[in-house]
Design an enzyme around this catalytic site. Structure first.
Site, PDB file in Angstrom:
ATOM      1  N   GLU A  28      -7.848   3.683  -1.428  1.00 23.87           N
ATOM      2  CA  GLU A  28      -8.433   3.844  -0.094  1.00 23.87           C
ATOM      3  C   GLU A  28      -8.689   5.325   0.204  1.00 23.87           C
ATOM      4  OE1 GLU A  28      -6.123   1.626   2.706  1.00 23.87           O
ATOM      5  OE2 GLU A  28      -6.913   2.677   4.445  1.00 23.87           O
ATOM      6  N   ASP A  62      -3.440   4.697  -0.821  1.00 21.51           N
ATOM      7  CA  ASP A  62      -4.263   5.253   0.260  1.00 21.51           C
ATOM      8  C   ASP A  62      -4.041   6.765   0.315  1.00 21.51           C
ATOM      9  OD1 ASP A  62      -5.676   5.892   2.542  1.00 21.51           O
ATOM     10  OD2 ASP A  62      -4.567   4.543   3.886  1.00 21.51           O
ATOM     11  N   LYS A  79       1.071   5.369   0.201  1.00 21.40           N
ATOM     12  CA  LYS A  79       0.356   6.592   0.573  1.00 21.40           C
ATOM     13  C   LYS A  79       0.536   7.623  -0.529  1.00 21.40           C
ATOM     14  CE  LYS A  79      -1.028   5.467   4.775  1.00 21.40           C
ATOM     15  NZ  LYS A  79      -2.430   5.517   5.201  1.00 21.40           N
ATOM     16  N   GLY A  96      -4.463  -0.856  10.130  1.00 22.49           N
ATOM     17  CA  GLY A  96      -3.577  -0.649  11.279  1.00 22.49           C
ATOM     18  C   GLY A  96      -3.453   0.820  11.594  1.00 22.49           C
ATOM     19  N   LYS A 112       0.861  -1.182   0.000  1.00 21.30           N
ATOM     20  CA  LYS A 112       0.000   0.000   0.000  1.00 21.30           C
ATOM     21  C   LYS A 112       0.892   1.226   0.000  1.00 21.30           C
ATOM     22  CE  LYS A 112      -2.699   1.901   3.769  1.00 21.30           C
ATOM     23  NZ  LYS A 112      -3.809   1.661   4.708  1.00 21.30           N
ATOM     24  N   ASP A 117     -11.959   3.746   4.656  1.00 21.42           N
ATOM     25  CA  ASP A 117     -11.300   3.581   5.953  1.00 21.42           C
ATOM     26  C   ASP A 117     -11.948   4.585   6.911  1.00 21.42           C
ATOM     27  OD1 ASP A 117      -9.581   3.771   8.134  1.00 21.42           O
ATOM     28  OD2 ASP A 117      -7.745   4.047   6.992  1.00 21.42           O
ATOM     29  N   LYS A 149     -10.964  -1.224  11.102  1.00 26.60           N
ATOM     30  CA  LYS A 149     -10.087  -1.022  12.255  1.00 26.60           C
ATOM     31  C   LYS A 149     -10.988  -1.020  13.478  1.00 26.60           C
ATOM     32  CE  LYS A 149      -6.905   1.930   9.638  1.00 26.60           C
ATOM     33  NZ  LYS A 149      -6.392   3.306   9.437  1.00 26.60           N
TER      34      LYS A 149
HETATM   35  O1  OSB Z   1      -4.880   5.276   6.785  1.00 27.12           O
HETATM   36  O2  OSB Z   1      -4.523   3.244   7.183  1.00 27.12           O
HETATM   37  C1  OSB Z   1      -4.300   4.421   7.425  1.00 27.12           C
HETATM   38  C2  OSB Z   1      -1.500   4.710   9.996  1.00 27.12           C
HETATM   39  C3  OSB Z   1      -1.984   5.728  10.784  1.00 27.12           C
HETATM   40  C4  OSB Z   1      -3.174   6.331  10.456  1.00 27.12           C
HETATM   41  C5  OSB Z   1      -3.882   5.896   9.336  1.00 27.12           C
HETATM   42  C6  OSB Z   1      -3.413   4.859   8.551  1.00 27.12           C
HETATM   43  C7  OSB Z   1      -2.185   4.283   8.878  1.00 27.12           C
HETATM   44  C8  OSB Z   1      -1.548   3.239   8.078  1.00 27.12           C
HETATM   45  C9  OSB Z   1      -0.516   2.386   8.774  1.00 27.12           C
HETATM   46  O3  OSB Z   1      -1.746   3.080   6.902  1.00 27.12           O
HETATM   47  C10 OSB Z   1      -0.887   0.954   8.828  1.00 27.12           C
HETATM   48  C11 OSB Z   1      -0.007   0.231   9.809  1.00 27.12           C
HETATM   49  O4  OSB Z   1      -0.277   0.276  11.027  1.00 27.12           O
HETATM   50  O5  OSB Z   1       0.956  -0.395   9.367  1.00 27.12           O
HETATM   51 MG    MG Z   2      -6.209   4.336   5.469  1.00 25.07          MG
END
Ligand code: OSB
Ligand code: MG
Length: 374
Positions: free
Chosen positions: A218, A193, A167, A295, A165, A243, A267
């Site tokens: 996402e 994402d 960002k 996560g 994934k 999400d 989550k």
């Molecule tokens: O958008 O999924 C998210 C971490 C902090 C806040 C939002 C997100 C995330 C992650 C990290 O994508 C996922 C992980 O814990 O490895």
């Molecule tokens: Mg996310």
């Protein structure tokens, strides 16, 4: 099995990430983590974690609001009260009490962990999980240049991760993803994402991502906006995964009704705990909506809850449940979470959350502490 909470201890610890984690809405260098220790009247204890972060850039909650709300509003409702089953906790916390899902979830999930401990059952089995291991994905933060991202994505696949994934944000999207797709090949499990970095006016630009054969995109639009996601999904071939927007079972139902997305990142902290998570899981199974477990840069304690939840059969896509070493020099649990061939094993051989908390390490990392009693 019944549980009655006698004591709830809150602790804030600070854990430095091995490298800063940057998303479109902010950056984290040191994770401030709120840990809970719950003690039953019979003497059993369990640990849980609140996933709220330092800044209100993911949801309106922060670690500081959660600390306040747990002490003033959540703990008084549960301390000293007998529960026949932890499924009773969530409805009781929802009565005339709006929002603050992460604060509620920390306590609610802790009570599931405590109940599993008292029942001498592994948490995964206690909630109905059937998997032996969880397929694991990695979430790569925003990088300065495409080459850095490509190197990280490459490394992740060779370490065995089953999903990558990336960002994204405006200006660090198409070119970055193209470079990764080209380097990893057409069949690599790749997704993006955006953490709400785009608006409805960006629809043309987002539609260009369709050429990349992403597994999903996402949360491209605002955290609380299902209606515009529905309009966007009509324009995209790529499935939208929500999400931030899925804060309850009703929002998951709305997603399906409106066509605002086709996949859910679940989550448990975001939806208020395990009871609403199980309800969303049941709904998604019934409607054929693929689920995966997200996560929030959890310590090994929060990770235990994600792993237990993700062992349910409806979690059909790899989760953001990377091993401890991806985040920390040293975790606060033993054994640490590890990954083999892209899978994190579900602990099914001991009662409760399945890992032991390194209490001395937690003590050493603690910067504030509060003890609450009924
Ligand atoms: O958008 O999924 C998210 C971490 C902090 C806040 C939002 C997100 C995330 C992650 C990290 O994508 C996922 C992980 O814990 O490895
Ligand atoms: Mg996310």
């Amino acid at each position: 099995m019944s549980v009655r909470l006698l004591r709830l201890t809150l602790r804030e610890i600070r854990l430095a990430l091995r490298e800063p984690f940057r998303i479109s809405s902010g950056i984290v260098h040191v994770r401030r983590i709120l840990l809970l220790e719950l003690q039953d009247e019979g003497g059993a204890t369990a640990w849980s974690e609140c996933v709220a972060e330092e800044q209100p850039n993911y949801s309106p909650e922060t670690i500081d609001t959660a600390w306040l709300v747990i002490g003033a509003h959540v703990a008084p409702r549960v301390l000293g009260r007998p529960f026949g089953h932890p499924a009773e906790v969530h409805p009781m916390l929802e009565a005339d009490f709006r929002g603050h899902n992460m604060a509620k979830a920390a306590v609610e999930m802790g009570l599931w962990g405590l109940a599993a401990t008292i029942a001498r059952e592994p948490l995964a089995r206690f909630v109905g999980g059937t998997r032996e291991a969880i397929a694991t994905g990695i979430s790569l933060g925003i990088q300065e240049a495409p080459e850095r991202l490509v190197a990280k994505a490459h490394a992740a696949l060779s370490e065995g991760y089953r999903k990558v994934k990336v960002k994204i944000e405006p200006g660090r999207d198409l070119a970055f993803l193209r470079a990764v797709r080209q380097a990893l090949g057409p069949d690599a499990p790749l997704m993006a994402d955006a953490n709400s970095a785009y608006g409805p006016a960006d629809a043309d630009r987002l539609a260009e991502l369709d050429e990349l054969q992403l597994m999903m995109i996402e949360q491209p639009l605002a955290w609380d906006d299902l209606v515009r996601h529905a309009a966007l999904q009509k324009r995209l071939r790529t499935p939208i995964c929500l999400d931030e927007s899925i804060t309850s079972l009703d929002r998951a139902k709305d997603m399906v009704t409106l066509g605002a997305g086709r996949i859910v990142n679940l989550k448990p902290g975001r939806v208020g705990g395990f009871a609403p998570s199980l309800a969303i899981h049941a709904f998604c199974c019934a409607r054929g909506v693929p689920l995966w477990c997200g996560g929030m840069l959890e310590s090994g304690i929060g990770r235990a809850y994600n792993v237990a939840l993700a062992s349910l059969p409806g979690f059909v896509l790899p989760g953001d449940v990377s091993p401890s070493a991806r985040y920390w020099e040293r975790d606060v649990v033993t054994p640490e979470w590890t990954m083999e061939e892209g899978m994190v094993r579900v602990p099914r051989d001991r009662p409760g959350i399945g890992v032991e908390v390194d209490v001395r390490r937690v003590e050493a990392l603690t910067v504030r502490r509060a003890e609450l009693r009924g």
